[in-house]
Design a protein around this motif. Structure first.
Motif, PDB file in Angstrom:
ATOM      1  N   UNK A  64      42.599  45.627-132.842  1.00 26.37           N
ATOM      2  CA  UNK A  64      42.682  45.802-134.287  1.00 26.37           C
ATOM      3  C   UNK A  64      43.910  45.040-134.760  1.00 26.37           C
ATOM      4  N   UNK A  65      43.718  44.188-135.779  1.00 28.81           N
ATOM      5  CA  UNK A  65      44.804  43.372-136.321  1.00 28.81           C
ATOM      6  C   UNK A  65      45.635  44.221-137.276  1.00 28.81           C
ATOM      7  N   UNK A  66      46.938  44.336-136.986  1.00 33.05           N
ATOM      8  CA  UNK A  66      47.807  45.255-137.714  1.00 33.05           C
ATOM      9  C   UNK A  66      48.882  44.558-138.538  1.00 33.05           C
ATOM     10  N   UNK A  67      48.708  43.288-138.836  1.00 24.62           N
ATOM     11  CA  UNK A  67      49.623  42.625-139.770  1.00 24.62           C
ATOM     12  C   UNK A  67      49.405  43.206-141.166  1.00 24.62           C
ATOM     13  N   UNK A  68      50.495  43.362-141.919  1.00 20.85           N
ATOM     14  CA  UNK A  68      50.397  44.069-143.180  1.00 20.85           C
ATOM     15  C   UNK A  68      49.666  43.334-144.282  1.00 20.85           C
ATOM     16  N   UNK A  69      49.671  42.002-144.255  1.00 20.63           N
ATOM     17  CA  UNK A  69      48.993  41.232-145.294  1.00 20.63           C
ATOM     18  C   UNK A  69      47.705  40.613-144.757  1.00 20.63           C
ATOM     19  N   UNK A  70      46.716  40.553-145.635  1.00 20.14           N
ATOM     20  CA  UNK A  70      45.406  40.083-145.222  1.00 20.14           C
ATOM     21  C   UNK A  70      45.399  38.672-144.685  1.00 20.14           C
ATOM     22  N   UNK A  71      46.174  37.780-145.312  1.00 23.33           N
ATOM     23  CA  UNK A  71      46.203  36.395-144.835  1.00 23.33           C
ATOM     24  C   UNK A  71      46.735  36.316-143.411  1.00 23.33           C
ATOM     25  N   UNK A  72      47.693  37.173-143.077  1.00 24.13           N
ATOM     26  CA  UNK A  72      48.231  37.201-141.710  1.00 24.13           C
ATOM     27  C   UNK A  72      47.200  37.736-140.731  1.00 24.13           C
ATOM     28  N   UNK A  73      46.464  38.758-141.128  1.00 28.62           N
ATOM     29  CA  UNK A  73      45.394  39.276-140.256  1.00 28.62           C
ATOM     30  C   UNK A  73      44.322  38.212-140.046  1.00 28.62           C
ATOM     31  N   UNK A  74      44.014  37.486-141.107  1.00 24.37           N
ATOM     32  CA  UNK A  74      42.995  36.441-140.989  1.00 24.37           C
ATOM     33  C   UNK A  74      43.433  35.358-140.007  1.00 24.37           C
ATOM     34  N   UNK A  75      44.706  34.978-140.040  1.00 20.89           N
ATOM     35  CA  UNK A  75      45.188  33.976-139.088  1.00 20.89           C
ATOM     36  C   UNK A  75      45.073  34.477-137.650  1.00 20.89           C
ATOM     37  N   UNK A  76      45.388  35.743-137.423  1.00 24.75           N
ATOM     38  CA  UNK A  76      45.264  36.306-136.076  1.00 24.75           C
ATOM     39  C   UNK A  76      43.811  36.263-135.615  1.00 24.75           C
ATOM     40  N   UNK A  77      42.909  36.689-136.480  1.00 27.35           N
ATOM     41  CA  UNK A  77      41.486  36.733-136.115  1.00 27.35           C
ATOM     42  C   UNK A  77      40.961  35.323-135.833  1.00 27.35           C
ATOM     43  N   UNK A  78      41.400  34.337-136.601  1.00 25.56           N
ATOM     44  CA  UNK A  78      40.959  32.959-136.362  1.00 25.56           C
ATOM     45  C   UNK A  78      41.480  32.445-135.019  1.00 25.56           C
ATOM     46  N   UNK A  79      42.721  32.768-134.693  1.00 22.82           N
ATOM     47  CA  UNK A  79      43.273  32.353-133.403  1.00 22.82           C
ATOM     48  C   UNK A  79      42.460  32.931-132.250  1.00 22.82           C
ATOM     49  N   UNK A  80      42.124  34.204-132.358  1.00 25.62           N
ATOM     50  CA  UNK A  80      41.374  34.826-131.268  1.00 25.62           C
ATOM     51  C   UNK A  80      39.933  34.326-131.231  1.00 25.62           C
TER      52      UNK A  80
END
Length: 224
Positions: A64-80
């Motif tokens: 589960x991506x736990x970065x506080x801002x959506x754009x940061x979560x999106x970057x994590x999901x794209x990397x994975x």
């Protein structure tokens, strides 16, 4: 039961950990975070296992991506995703005190913390975060990676765009639209549509203008 790994050793991750411990829906294996100084340390008794790129080393885990801002979560999901980790590897974390009405839906990887309420026919996308006491009312439609901080309330038939961010205790009038990447300030009362990418603050909420004092913009985003 698959082990859960929290992506980003953030304050939000600690809140997710508390919800998981209270509800026992998952067992948390640890955090992954790109700050090398955190590697090998404990955060609330749970180890930081390494960096985000180490996710592939845990083939049996869910994330589960736990970065506080959506754009940061999106970057994590794209990397994975580039590393071959697909949507089926993301768990949603729903606090046991949250109320999700029959017919409401919650996308993969989303987080609903304490006392979040979804009423009739609410639909949340993937990787949406709703912090404590957020209220979604009938027919709300929320796109992926949107973020709702504590106490946000949406009237009926509100639409919220991808990566939008709503500050603490903001409220949105029924049938309004919050655009993609838009920011709504803390305590704002939105009574008309907020366009994509804009920041709106105040009661009633109005568009942030370039001459606005930097402290007011910090207030909009919930920063001190």
């Amino acid at each position: 039961m698959a082990e859960l790994i929290l992506l980003a050793a953030s304050g939000l991750a600690r809140e997710v950990l508390a919800s998981v411990r209270a509800g026992a829906a998952h067992t948390v294996r640890g955090y992954l975070d790109d700050d090398p100084a955190l590697a090998g340390t404990l955060l609330d008794g749970v180890p930081v296992l390494g960096g985000i790129e180490d996710a592939a080393a845990y083939p049996g885990a869910v994330f589960v991506a736990c970065a506080g801002k959506g754009a940061s979560r999106e970057r994590i999901v794209r990397r994975l995703a580039a590393a071959g980790i697909g949507v089926e590897r993301y768990a949603s974390v729903i606090d046991r005190s949250a109320r999700v009405a029959e017919g409401a839906t919650v996308g993969h990887g989303s987080i609903l913390l304490a006392n979040v309420v979804l009423t009739a026919d609410v639909h949340l996308g993937a990787h949406v975060v709703a912090m404590p006491q957020v209220t979604f009312t009938h027919d709300n439609q929320v796109a992926d990676f949107a973020t709702f901080t504590a106490g946000v309330s949406l009237g009926g038939s509100v639409r919220v765009g991808r990566c939008a961010y709503l500050g603490m205790n903001a409220s949105v009038r029924e049938r309004c639209t919050i655009g993609e990447g838009a920011t709504v300030g803390m305590g704002a009362a939105v009574v008309q549509d907020v366009p994509d990418g804009e920041t709106w603050v105040g009661v009633p909420a109005r568009r942030h203008t370039p001459h606005l004092d930097p402290s007011a913009l910090a207030l909009a985003e919930g920063r001190s």
